[in-house]
Design an enzyme around this catalytic site. Structure first.
Site, PDB file in Angstrom:
ATOM      1  N   HIS A  86     -34.947 -52.508  15.909  1.00 34.02           N
ATOM      2  CA  HIS A  86     -35.393 -53.212  14.706  1.00 34.02           C
ATOM      3  C   HIS A  86     -36.915 -53.251  14.616  1.00 34.02           C
ATOM      4  O   HIS A  86     -37.459 -53.605  13.571  1.00 34.02           O
ATOM      5  CB  HIS A  86     -34.837 -54.634  14.707  1.00 34.02           C
TER       6      HIS A  86
ATOM      7  N   TYR B  78     -40.802 -63.032  11.710  1.00 36.00           N
ATOM      8  CA  TYR B  78     -39.468 -62.511  11.998  1.00 36.00           C
ATOM      9  C   TYR B  78     -38.957 -61.758  10.769  1.00 36.00           C
ATOM     10  O   TYR B  78     -39.413 -61.963   9.647  1.00 36.00           O
ATOM     11  CB  TYR B  78     -38.492 -63.585  12.475  1.00 36.00           C
TER      12      TYR B  78
ATOM     13  N   ASN C 255     -32.603 -56.931   6.169  1.00 39.30           N
ATOM     14  CA  ASN C 255     -33.128 -58.257   5.843  1.00 39.30           C
ATOM     15  C   ASN C 255     -34.610 -58.248   5.504  1.00 39.30           C
ATOM     16  O   ASN C 255     -35.068 -59.053   4.682  1.00 39.30           O
ATOM     17  CB  ASN C 255     -32.861 -59.220   7.003  1.00 39.30           C
TER      18      ASN C 255
ATOM     19  N   ASN D  12     -36.332 -61.472   8.767  1.00 37.90           N
ATOM     20  CA  ASN D  12     -35.723 -61.953   7.522  1.00 37.90           C
ATOM     21  C   ASN D  12     -36.680 -62.715   6.628  1.00 37.90           C
ATOM     22  O   ASN D  12     -36.326 -63.066   5.496  1.00 37.90           O
ATOM     23  CB  ASN D  12     -34.483 -62.813   7.824  1.00 37.90           C
TER      24      ASN D  12
ATOM     25  N   TYR E 142     -38.535 -58.491  21.828  1.00 34.45           N
ATOM     26  CA  TYR E 142     -38.127 -57.577  20.762  1.00 34.45           C
ATOM     27  C   TYR E 142     -38.982 -56.308  20.705  1.00 34.45           C
ATOM     28  O   TYR E 142     -38.716 -55.423  19.893  1.00 34.45           O
ATOM     29  CB  TYR E 142     -38.217 -58.271  19.399  1.00 34.45           C
TER      30      TYR E 142
END
Length: 218
Positions: free
Chosen positions: A20, A90, A138, A92, A15
């Site tokens: 994001h 993460y 989120n 969320n 990631y």
């Protein structure tokens, strides 16, 4: 004053360069990034900086100085410390990390600023925002849930909204080479904004200029 800056992202090498993870990418671009000593804490990695030291860095890297080049005077309301946090829960569950630090140092929601990607703004746009909606993000939802209020600061980096493409796939995809060029134009100016925010007794004064500002030359 803002005491905690939480840079949002997703933990994991896959990631690292995705849209994001704009908050993390921005934090790594800061001119003083190599001076920060990160430690595993609060379900993330955290570092603490003396506010006076941060003011010296702001002067050293020409982020926020007086017209004569001297360092800005700290306001009387300045706290002794500034905390930088990268939640590693993460996206969320970002709030789970943020609330641990907030509770440990007894901070208030208005002392918190979350740095994140923003679909509703075009790439190249930066926005300083107080409270308001969450835009389906989120990480913001999680932060609001643990703080019990949307009344915290946001530093938003536009990534644009895709046409006819799944949102999850889009935000979890890497920036294109052209997009990375745009970010290289945006981040140095955003670093100046960050310094002004953290050394200001009233960040609201910055909103008229920085509520939504295109920093790209494209």
């Amino acid at each position: 004053m803002i005491q905690l800056v939480a840079f949002l992202g997703n933990f994991g090498r896959e990631y690292a360069q995705t849209r994001h993870n704009t908050g993390w990418i921005f934090s790594d671009s800061l001119p003083f990034a190599d001076k920060l000593s990160w430690q595993s804490k609060f379900k993330g990695i955290c570092t603490t900086v003396d506010t006076g030291q941060f003011a010296e860095w702001a002067q050293q890297y020409d982020l926020y100085t007086k017209k004569d080049g001297s360092a800005m005077l700290l306001p009387d309301s300045a706290s002794d410390k500034i905390y930088f946090l990268k939640p590693q829960t993460y996206m969320n569950l970002s709030g789970d990390s943020i609330i641990e630090l907030v509770n440990f140092y007894k901070l208030k929601p208005e002392n918190v600023m979350v740095v994140h990607d923003e679909l509703e703004l075009p790439l190249g746009t930066v926005s300083l925002k107080w409270s308001g909606g969450l835009g389906g993000h989120n990480g913001l939802r999680s932060t609001k849930a643990v703080l019990g209020t949307p009344d915290f600061w946001r530093l938003r980096f536009g990534i644009g909204r895709p046409d006819n493409r799944d949102i999850a796939d889009y935000v979890l995809a890497p920036f294109t080479p052209d997009e990375r060029i745009t970010l290289s134009q945006v981040f140095p100016q955003a670093a100046e904004l960050l310094a002004k925010v953290l050394l200001s007794s009233d960040p609201n004064r910055l909103i008229p200029e920085w509520g939504k500002k295109n920093l790209s030359s494209n």
